[in-house]
Design a protein around this motif. Structure first.
Motif, PDB file in Angstrom:
ATOM      1  N   ALA A   1      35.680  18.073  36.762  1.00 45.93           N
ATOM      2  CA  ALA A   1      36.055  19.079  35.767  1.00 45.93           C
ATOM      3  C   ALA A   1      36.586  18.416  34.496  1.00 45.93           C
ATOM      4  O   ALA A   1      36.245  18.826  33.378  1.00 45.93           O
ATOM      5  CB  ALA A   1      37.096  20.031  36.348  1.00 45.93           C
ATOM      6  N   LEU A   2      37.419  17.376  34.661  1.00 47.17           N
ATOM      7  CA  LEU A   2      37.939  16.676  33.487  1.00 47.17           C
ATOM      8  C   LEU A   2      36.819  15.947  32.754  1.00 47.17           C
ATOM      9  O   LEU A   2      36.761  15.964  31.521  1.00 47.17           O
ATOM     10  CB  LEU A   2      39.049  15.693  33.893  1.00 47.17           C
ATOM     11  N   LYS A   3      35.922  15.342  33.501  1.00 44.88           N
ATOM     12  CA  LYS A   3      34.776  14.668  32.884  1.00 44.88           C
ATOM     13  C   LYS A   3      33.966  15.651  32.039  1.00 44.88           C
ATOM     14  O   LYS A   3      33.565  15.333  30.914  1.00 44.88           O
ATOM     15  CB  LYS A   3      33.895  14.045  33.971  1.00 44.88           C
TER      16      LYS A   3
ATOM     17  N   GLU B   1      32.298  17.422  26.715  1.00 41.63           N
ATOM     18  CA  GLU B   1      32.108  18.531  25.774  1.00 41.63           C
ATOM     19  C   GLU B   1      32.927  18.359  24.495  1.00 41.63           C
ATOM     20  O   GLU B   1      32.427  18.543  23.400  1.00 41.63           O
ATOM     21  CB  GLU B   1      32.501  19.847  26.437  1.00 41.63           C
ATOM     22  N   LYS B   2      34.189  17.979  24.643  1.00 43.42           N
ATOM     23  CA  LYS B   2      35.114  17.996  23.510  1.00 43.42           C
ATOM     24  C   LYS B   2      35.364  16.644  22.856  1.00 43.42           C
ATOM     25  O   LYS B   2      35.690  16.598  21.678  1.00 43.42           O
ATOM     26  CB  LYS B   2      36.470  18.564  23.958  1.00 43.42           C
ATOM     27  N   SER B   3      35.276  15.565  23.615  1.00 44.76           N
ATOM     28  CA  SER B   3      35.792  14.291  23.120  1.00 44.76           C
ATOM     29  C   SER B   3      34.766  13.196  22.867  1.00 44.76           C
ATOM     30  O   SER B   3      35.057  12.251  22.153  1.00 44.76           O
ATOM     31  CB  SER B   3      36.832  13.750  24.114  1.00 44.76           C
ATOM     32  N   VAL B   4      33.597  13.286  23.467  1.00 42.74           N
ATOM     33  CA  VAL B   4      32.611  12.219  23.365  1.00 42.74           C
ATOM     34  C   VAL B   4      31.553  12.569  22.323  1.00 42.74           C
ATOM     35  O   VAL B   4      30.960  13.649  22.376  1.00 42.74           O
ATOM     36  CB  VAL B   4      31.940  11.952  24.737  1.00 42.74           C
ATOM     37  N   ARG B   5      31.351  11.635  21.387  1.00 43.82           N
ATOM     38  CA  ARG B   5      30.339  11.810  20.341  1.00 43.82           C
ATOM     39  C   ARG B   5      29.515  10.537  20.247  1.00 43.82           C
ATOM     40  O   ARG B   5      30.040   9.433  20.373  1.00 43.82           O
ATOM     41  CB  ARG B   5      30.986  12.080  18.977  1.00 43.82           C
ATOM     42  N   THR B   6      28.214  10.703  20.002  1.00 44.76           N
ATOM     43  CA  THR B   6      27.347   9.552  19.779  1.00 44.76           C
ATOM     44  C   THR B   6      26.881   9.570  18.330  1.00 44.76           C
ATOM     45  O   THR B   6      26.878  10.608  17.677  1.00 44.76           O
ATOM     46  CB  THR B   6      26.131   9.578  20.727  1.00 44.76           C
TER      47      THR B   6
END
Length: 188
Positions: free
Chosen positions: A7-9, A14-19
């Motif tokens: 769930a945290l992943k 969704e919110k924190s990882v950007r490429t």
């Protein structure tokens, strides 16, 4: 992977990882940017960080027979993570509850001129926290401040290890790293 970790992943992705193409705090260029503050400041994300973080911390404390007084790290990234873990520790194990502190980037320019705020005292054994480690620079700076103020760092808790040498730099100082996720486990 536990339901809590999954769930945290999902929230992190969704919110924190950007490429894309990004310049990191270290000045290095990267194809990956991870802003854990967005997840850690989300009430659902913070709750999951608290649960997963406390479970990891408690396991390490029990396995090594450690006596830990408090948890904290360099503001701003460590603040919500430290508080979430501290709050969960107080709810789940009041007798083992961790106090929380914040390491300022620079000593305060007024009052008592403190660089560590909150529940920290000379002589304590503590856990240092960081949201993301790349080179380990900000974690090492927090460790330097804690040690200069008379604290002993038992280990580091990080939300995400980017697997770019930060863990090795911290562990070269004799401080083990407990990472809830690595680049590999987050992006698998």
């Amino acid at each position: 992977m536990s339901d809590t970790a999954a769930a945290l992943k999902a929230i992190l992705l969704e919110k924190s990882v950007r490429t894309g193409t990004f310049t990191l705090a270290s000045g290095a260029q990267s194809d990956l940017y991870i802003d854990c503050r967005v997840t850690a400041l989300d009430p659902f994300g913070a709750n999951l960080i608290g649960k997963l973080g406390w479970a990891a911390v408690r396991e390490k404390i029990k396995a090594e027979g450690l006596q830990i007084a408090s948890i904290g790290g360099m503001t701003l990234g460590a603040d919500p993570i430290s508080l979430a873990v501290g709050m969960t520790s107080a709810v789940e194990n009041p007798d083992e509850a961790l106090q929380v502190f914040v390491v300022r980037k620079e000593p305060k320019g007024h009052g008592r001129g403190k660089q560590i705020e909150g529940n920290f005292a000379e002589g304590q054994t503590v856990i240092v926290v960081d949201d993301v480690i790349t080179t380990g620079g900000s974690t090492l700076k927090a460790i330097d401040v804690i040690e200069r103020e008379g604290g002993k760092v038992a280990f580091a808790l990080v939300l995400v290890d980017r697997e770019e040498g930060g863990r090795q730099a911290i562990e070269a100082r004799g401080i083990p790293v407990v990472a809830l996720y690595s680049r590999s486990t987050l992006l698998d």
